[in-house]
Design a protein around this motif. Structure first.
Motif, mmCIF file in Angstrom:
data_model
loop_
_atom_site.group_PDB
_atom_site.id
_atom_site.type_symbol
_atom_site.label_atom_id
_atom_site.label_comp_id
_atom_site.label_asym_id
_atom_site.label_seq_id
_atom_site.Cartn_x
_atom_site.Cartn_y
_atom_site.Cartn_z
ATOM 1 N N LEU A 57 0.846 -1.192 0.000
ATOM 2 C CA LEU A 57 0.000 0.000 0.000
ATOM 3 C C LEU A 57 0.881 1.241 0.000
ATOM 4 O O LEU A 57 1.685 1.447 0.902
ATOM 5 C CB LEU A 57 -0.917 -0.004 1.226
ATOM 6 N N GLU A 58 0.714 2.062 -0.998
ATOM 7 C CA GLU A 58 1.450 3.330 -1.079
ATOM 8 C C GLU A 58 0.469 4.456 -0.774
ATOM 9 O O GLU A 58 -0.408 4.771 -1.577
ATOM 10 C CB GLU A 58 2.065 3.513 -2.464
ATOM 11 N N ILE A 59 0.608 5.062 0.405
ATOM 12 C CA ILE A 59 -0.327 6.097 0.842
ATOM 13 C C ILE A 59 0.129 7.469 0.344
ATOM 14 O O ILE A 59 1.261 7.886 0.585
ATOM 15 C CB ILE A 59 -0.447 6.105 2.381
ATOM 16 N N VAL A 60 -0.761 8.146 -0.346
ATOM 17 C CA VAL A 60 -0.469 9.483 -0.864
ATOM 18 C C VAL A 60 -0.916 10.547 0.128
ATOM 19 O O VAL A 60 -0.232 11.548 0.344
ATOM 20 C CB VAL A 60 -1.164 9.696 -2.225
ATOM 21 N N ILE A 68 -6.754 4.245 -5.418
ATOM 22 C CA ILE A 68 -7.879 4.593 -4.541
ATOM 23 C C ILE A 68 -8.020 6.112 -4.499
ATOM 24 O O ILE A 68 -7.072 6.819 -4.128
ATOM 25 C CB ILE A 68 -7.646 4.037 -3.121
ATOM 26 N N ARG A 69 -9.189 6.599 -4.886
ATOM 27 C CA ARG A 69 -9.445 8.033 -4.938
ATOM 28 C C ARG A 69 -10.481 8.434 -3.883
ATOM 29 O O ARG A 69 -11.087 7.572 -3.236
ATOM 30 C CB ARG A 69 -9.910 8.448 -6.337
ATOM 31 N N ARG A 86 -10.888 17.976 -8.891
ATOM 32 C CA ARG A 86 -10.479 16.662 -9.371
ATOM 33 C C ARG A 86 -10.793 15.609 -8.311
ATOM 34 O O ARG A 86 -10.959 15.933 -7.133
ATOM 35 C CB ARG A 86 -8.978 16.631 -9.685
ATOM 36 N N ASP A 87 -10.868 14.370 -8.764
ATOM 37 C CA ASP A 87 -11.057 13.234 -7.858
ATOM 38 C C ASP A 87 -9.660 12.774 -7.444
ATOM 39 O O ASP A 87 -9.061 11.914 -8.078
ATOM 40 C CB ASP A 87 -11.822 12.118 -8.570
ATOM 41 N N PHE A 88 -9.149 13.348 -6.377
ATOM 42 C CA PHE A 88 -7.733 13.183 -6.038
ATOM 43 C C PHE A 88 -7.428 11.807 -5.450
ATOM 44 O O PHE A 88 -8.288 11.112 -4.895
ATOM 45 C CB PHE A 88 -7.277 14.290 -5.074
ATOM 46 N N SER A 145 -2.524 3.923 -3.463
ATOM 47 C CA SER A 145 -2.515 2.952 -4.559
ATOM 48 C C SER A 145 -1.917 1.642 -4.053
ATOM 49 O O SER A 145 -1.182 1.627 -3.068
ATOM 50 C CB SER A 145 -1.707 3.479 -5.753
ATOM 51 N N ILE A 146 -2.282 0.562 -4.726
ATOM 52 C CA ILE A 146 -1.756 -0.758 -4.370
ATOM 53 C C ILE A 146 -0.802 -1.181 -5.467
ATOM 54 O O ILE A 146 -1.212 -1.414 -6.601
ATOM 55 C CB ILE A 146 -2.888 -1.784 -4.203
#
Length: 233
Positions: free
Chosen positions: A125-128, A158-159, A176-178, A182-183
């Motif tokens: 899991l890469e958390i933004v 994942i947005r 925007r749908d930020f 992401s996996i």
């Protein structure tokens, strides 16, 4: 009304000297601001402040400030800590109306990772964004925003639209749908896949070479048969 009540005193001394004096007296200095009133230097008992702080329902939530017989709703916007002792050094409170719409950051939490097949396939899991700024009524601030990972696949992005937010909660970013997270395939998983592909290619090449090559025993038999024919002739 808010679950937490902060009993505060008004500080006479302001600035660094006044803050230090408050800390020596076992208090945490703070500032109350916002609304149409001037900022006020305040302080609160450190032990009581710690108890409220460690409930997890102080910072970023609607609480009740009490001074004598007067009460008013406020939002705890910031708390500064000593980097060594982790002792609270200063806090900021903002005056609000309970029905006032405010902008505030709330944390993002991820659940059901154990129900996501992507992680069993080597995904990570890469958390933004660990938090998201939202617009919400002061008395409806959510504890957090929940991302349910169950059902997500390797490579998914994942947005914000993937989060089931409470009614009345809107993001302050509206153009925007930020992205929230992401996996992705981990480097270890990628390396393992590359090794498996390389082995498979070598095995395929070896099998192809073996199919094209005539076995030595068969070659010998053919040569003997040919020699026999010449002898008979």
């Amino acid at each position: 009304m808010a679950e937490i009540i902060l009993n505060v005193d008004v500080r006479d001394g302001v600035g660094t000297g006044g803050a230090r004096a408050a800390r020596r007296a076992g208090m945490v200095p703070g500032i109350l601001y916002g609304g149409d009133k001037a900022p006020v230097a305040i302080s609160v008992n450190e032990k009581d402040f710690r108890k409220s702080l460690y409930t997890g329902k102080l910072l970023g939530h609607l609480v009740t400030l009490k001074y004598g017989n007067e009460t008013q709703p406020v939002i705890a916007r910031d708390v500064q800590f000593d980097p060594v002792s982790d002792r609270p050094l200063h806090f900021d409170l903002m005056r609000v109306d309970e029905k006032q719409t405010i902008k505030i950051e709330v944390p993002v939490h991820f659940i059901n990772e154990d129900q996501c097949k992507a992680f069993r396939q080597g995904g990570s899991l890469e958390i933004v964004r660990h938090s998201v700024e939202i617009s919400v009524r002061a008395d409806h601030i959510p504890e957090d925003l929940i991302v349910d990972l169950a059902g997500h696949k390797l490579g998914d992005t994942i947005r914000f639209s993937d989060i089931k937010v409470p009614k009345g909660v809107e993001p302050t970013i509206t153009d925007r749908d930020f992205v929230i997270a992401s996996i992705k395939s981990s480097s270890a998983a990628k390396a393992a896949d590359e090794i498996e592909e390389a082995i498979a290619e070598e095995q395929a090449a070896a099998a192809e070479a073996a199919a094209d090559e005539v076995p030595a025993t068969e070659q010998s038999s053919e040569d003997d048969a040919a020699e026999g024919e010449k002898t008979e002739g």
